[in-house]
Design an enzyme around this catalytic site. Structure first.
Site, PDB file in Angstrom:
ATOM      1  CB  ALA A  98       0.373  -2.665   2.201  1.00 36.27           C
ATOM      2  N   GLY A 141       3.760   1.055   1.646  1.00 36.90           N
ATOM      3  CA  GLY A 141       4.818   0.041   1.805  1.00 36.90           C
ATOM      4  C   GLY A 141       5.643   0.029   0.610  1.00 36.90           C
ATOM      5  CD  GLU A 144       6.260   1.441   5.515  1.00 36.40           C
ATOM      6  OE1 GLU A 144       6.207   1.849   6.634  1.00 36.40           O
ATOM      7  OE2 GLU A 144       5.395   0.563   4.497  1.00 36.40           O
ATOM      8  CD  GLU A 164       1.747   4.157   5.102  1.00 37.91           C
ATOM      9  OE1 GLU A 164       2.441   3.703   4.560  1.00 37.91           O
ATOM     10  OE2 GLU A 164       2.142   5.622   5.017  1.00 37.91           O
TER      11      GLU A 164
END
Length: 290
Positions: A98, A141, A144, A164
């Site tokens: 992200a 992300g 994911e 993370e």
């Protein structure tokens, strides 16, 4: 028979052109996108290709990129000619995570009331099959996002991880749930609690990835797989995808019941008649998606 009458219109409805398809049709050309590139691929132009295109940031998933990705997914979903979608990035990074600069100053109140990241899982709800073609980094992300797809193909230099924990947070777009289901509790715990990455070969061994290819041929191989899927009956493909996905949400007994209902439903389609007749007549089936 009553179950068939309920299920078949629902599945057919999934394949009808989306109401906003005509408005988004121009987006599929990629001309109006800043962060992605879209194309139609395959001999019959029945495969949608979406390429994340933010190379200077290693395809970090900013809000603008995710909004464009969702628009492209909607357009391909609503295009009746499209049978499957391939999602890829660059050779260096599928998506490195992200955009941390966008989220570093978020507060709990803003995240909770604004349902932060809630729009990120659109790819998981697309009815047409989506193949992730992962080269380079698929971290946070990015990992994911790949796991939201139906199939993951990896380039031989790909790396997967959920780091993370190293920046003081945890996965927030399905990482703790999908990774655990894909590779099991022990490896998922290790990756999430340490932030360590795994290679493409390790990901394949763990069951996260189905195939590994040379970097330069990865996207081509993903498109070939998507073409195979797209050449089948779209309505029956949708049923098969729904049934497989149910395995992650239902008990074995419930899942088998759904599978049986969907199996019975195929016998209400023209494509089932065509497929079995073609098999008996020793010819190639010509599916009409009906």
């Amino acid at each position: 028979m009553a179950a068939l009458r309920v299920l078949l219109p629902r599945v057919r409805g999934l394949l009808r052109p989306w109401a906003g398809y005509s408005a988004l049709r121009s987006f599929a050309s990629g001309a109006n996108f800043e962060y992605i590139i879209t194309e139609k691929k395959g001999q019959s132009s029945n495969v949608g290709l979406i390429r994340l295109n933010r190379p200077k940031a290693l395809n970090a998933l900013c809000s603008g990129l995710m909004a464009e990705l969702n628009q492209a997914l909607e357009a391909f979903e609503g295009d009746p000619a499209m049978g499957a979608i391939v999602l890829t990035g660059g050779e260096k990074a599928f998506a490195a995570g992200a955009d941390i600069k966008e989220m570093q100053n978020q507060t709990f109140q803003n995240c909770y009331s604004g349902r932060f990241l809630s729009h990120w899982d659109r790819v998981a709800h697309v009815k047409k099959p989506v193949i992730a073609a992962v080269n380079g980094y698929a971290l946070g992300g990015g990992c994911e996002l790949a796991m939201m797809c139906d199939i993951i193909y990896a380039g031989e230099k790909a790396q997967f991880g959920q780091p993370e924990i190293l920046i003081g947070t945890i996965p927030g777009a399905g990482g703790t749930q999908r990774l655990t289901r894909a590779v099991g509790k022990s490896l998922a715990m290790e990756m999430i609690l340490t932030g360590d990455r795994i290679s493409a070969q390790e990901a394949k061994q763990a069951g996260l990835v189905s195939k590994v290819f040379p970097v330069e041929t990865l996207v081509e191989e993903a498109i070939k797989c998507a073409e195979k899927i797209a050449n089948n009956s779209k309505i029956v493909v949708a049923m098969a995808k729904e049934s497989v996905n149910a395995a992650f949400e239902m008990t074995l007994t419930e899942g088998n019941k759904l599978e049986k209902k969907l199996f019975y439903s195929t016998f209400a389609t023209d494509d089932q008649k065509e497929g079995m007749t073609a098999f008996v007549e020793k010819r190639k089936a010509s599916f009409k998606d009906q």
